[in-house]
Design an enzyme around this catalytic site. Structure first.
Site, mmCIF file in Angstrom:
data_model
loop_
_atom_site.group_PDB
_atom_site.id
_atom_site.type_symbol
_atom_site.label_atom_id
_atom_site.label_comp_id
_atom_site.label_asym_id
_atom_site.label_seq_id
_atom_site.Cartn_x
_atom_site.Cartn_y
_atom_site.Cartn_z
ATOM 1 N N LYS A 1 -45.004 -15.873 45.297
ATOM 2 C CA LYS A 1 -45.874 -15.671 46.152
ATOM 3 C C LYS A 1 -46.270 -14.581 46.344
ATOM 4 O O LYS A 1 -46.812 -14.216 48.217
ATOM 5 C CB LYS A 1 -44.723 -15.712 47.295
ATOM 6 N N LYS B 1 -44.725 -28.345 56.120
ATOM 7 C CA LYS B 1 -45.340 -27.732 54.235
ATOM 8 C C LYS B 1 -45.280 -25.879 54.630
ATOM 9 O O LYS B 1 -45.479 -25.894 55.863
ATOM 10 C CB LYS B 1 -46.303 -28.192 54.068
ATOM 11 N N ASP B 2 -45.030 -25.296 54.023
ATOM 12 C CA ASP B 2 -45.110 -24.819 53.797
ATOM 13 C C ASP B 2 -46.417 -23.335 54.658
ATOM 14 O O ASP B 2 -47.291 -23.998 53.790
ATOM 15 C CB ASP B 2 -43.818 -23.422 52.301
ATOM 16 N N ARG B 3 -46.397 -22.445 55.210
ATOM 17 C CA ARG B 3 -47.743 -21.482 55.448
ATOM 18 C C ARG B 3 -48.374 -20.451 54.018
ATOM 19 O O ARG B 3 -49.158 -21.105 53.677
ATOM 20 C CB ARG B 3 -47.157 -20.808 56.676
#
Length: 403
Positions: free
Chosen positions: A33, A91-93
């Site tokens: 990330k 869903k992931d930010r």
């Protein structure tokens, strides 16, 4: 008398990086990330649209914002109640994600302007990729799987001794560090990985567990009589779903960890409840016979553990004893288990093994070192971090995703 749970115990229990793995991860350290495109999630939702109806389905790519916030923006744009906006999963930010939303728009009266929110930050983006009319709302849990494309940077390989452990025989030439990683990936693509809940389930430093304990310390809300009916209506649990899910997930992770340590996470125990791969179907068996062993080896079925609650009668024998013993030995788990039972949460089962579909990988050489790009598919409700944890001993989250 209730034993006081120490704050340190909560932080430690919620640290999923310390959970045991069946094999030594071949990467000592890696970062993910670093950039938005380092964590890509694509919702897989095969569907034939009717082309008619009052539900406008939008296929949206987003980054920098969570699903619930985007649903709110869509409801404001369409001037409809938030309850009329549907989506399948959260869903992931801190990722580049694609997923479907549905908007109930009576008489197909679309807004005058295109959806283009202006009050979003520079780190947030939204793009509509496709739109379709359909006769049904998109309900939670509709999609079957998610595709992940994950980039690992700042890779540090594990020791040479760890690489040697993956050799097939002592007579072979020693593997390089990269070969050891590839051998590991090949192995988990065939055998799966422990189906742990990921760290996001527990919040920062286990705060969701603290919230659960705080919730369980309060009196249980009484059920309310329904008008003109003899039954009593339970108080809705949606407002506490995060705390309840965190409590069940922590108990499950601890049971799975014990099963990994004793090697039964993928082989089963007497009295086991099995899950049929790719479905929600379960069945119990008093003993593990030849037929069940063969089905376990092929991945047709998986052992399960309890998502704690009442009415947990299906499991028996050694499998049941192990679950109750693990909870009984931990004051933290005991408090969570009692709290769940007092709120009449019904027990469920979750597979201990997570199959990895269509796993592929690619190495790229950059000026600042090698990077590894993973591409794989997981069923709904599972965590990509479980795959990464099997591969990397210390997974470092970039400062981008902590902001």
């Amino acid at each position: 008398m209730t034993v006081q749970v120490q704050d340190h115990d909560i932080t430690t229990a919620a640290d999923t990086a310390k959970l045991p793995q069946p094999m030594q991860p071949p990467l000592k350290q890696a970062t993910y990330k670093t950039h938005t495109t380092d964590f890509i999630v694509n919702e897989l939702l095969p569907l034939e649209f009717t082309g008619e109806g009052e539900h406008l389905w939008l296929h949206i790519q987003k980054s920098g914002m969570n699903t619930a916030y985007l649903a709110k923006l869509l409801s404001e744009w369409a001037e409809i109640p938030l309850r009329d906006v549907g989506f399948s999963g959260l869903k992931d930010r801190h990722a580049l994600t694609t997923q479907w939303f549905s908007l109930r728009i009576p008489k197909k009266q679309l807004p005058d302007s295109e959806f283009a929110p202006v009050d979003i930050s520079a780190n947030e983006s939204v793009t509509i990729l496709e739109q379709q009319w359909h006769n049904k709302k998109l309900n939670r849990g509709t999609h079957r799987a998610n595709q992940f494309i994950i980039t690992l940077r700042d890779i540090e390989f594990a020791s040479f001794e760890a690489s040697l452990s993956l050799q097939i025989s002592a007579s072979e030439q020693p593997m390089s560090a990269k070969q050891a990683v590839e051998q590991h990936l090949t192995t988990i693509s065939q055998s799966g990985v422990p189906n742990y809940f990921g760290p996001q389930r527990f919040g920062r430093s286990g705060n969701n567990i603290r919230e659960a304990l705080s919730l369980f310390a309060r009196p249980v809300p009484e059920s309310r009589p329904q008008p003109n009916k003899g039954k009593r209506k339970r108080v809705p649990r949606e407002q506490n779903s995060m705390e309840l899910s965190a409590a069940r997930s922590l108990i499950f992770n601890e049971i799975l960890a014990a099963r990994v340590r004793d090697g039964s996470w993928n082989t089963g125990l007497a009295g086991e409840v099995f899950n049929l791969d790719g479905s929600g179907s379960i069945f119990a068996s008093d003993e593990i016979d030849h037929t069940l062993r063969a089905r376990l080896e092929t991945g047709d079925i998986h052992p399960t553990a309890v998502l704690w609650g009442t009415s947990n009668e299906k499991v028996s024998g050694k499998a049941a004893a192990m679950e109750t013993d693990i909870v009984a030995q931990s004051p933290l788990l005991m408090q969570l288990a009692v709290g769940l039972e007092q709120r009449d949460i019904k027990a469920q089962r979750r597979a201990l093994r997570l199959p990895i579909e269509a796993l592929s990988w690619e190495w790229e050489d950059k000026e600042d070192g090698q990077i590894l790009v993973l591409n794989f598919t997981l069923t709904t409700g599972s965590f990509a971090t479980s795959v990464l944890a099997s591969l990397v001993q210390e997974l470092i989250t970039s400062s981008y995703s902590r902001s």
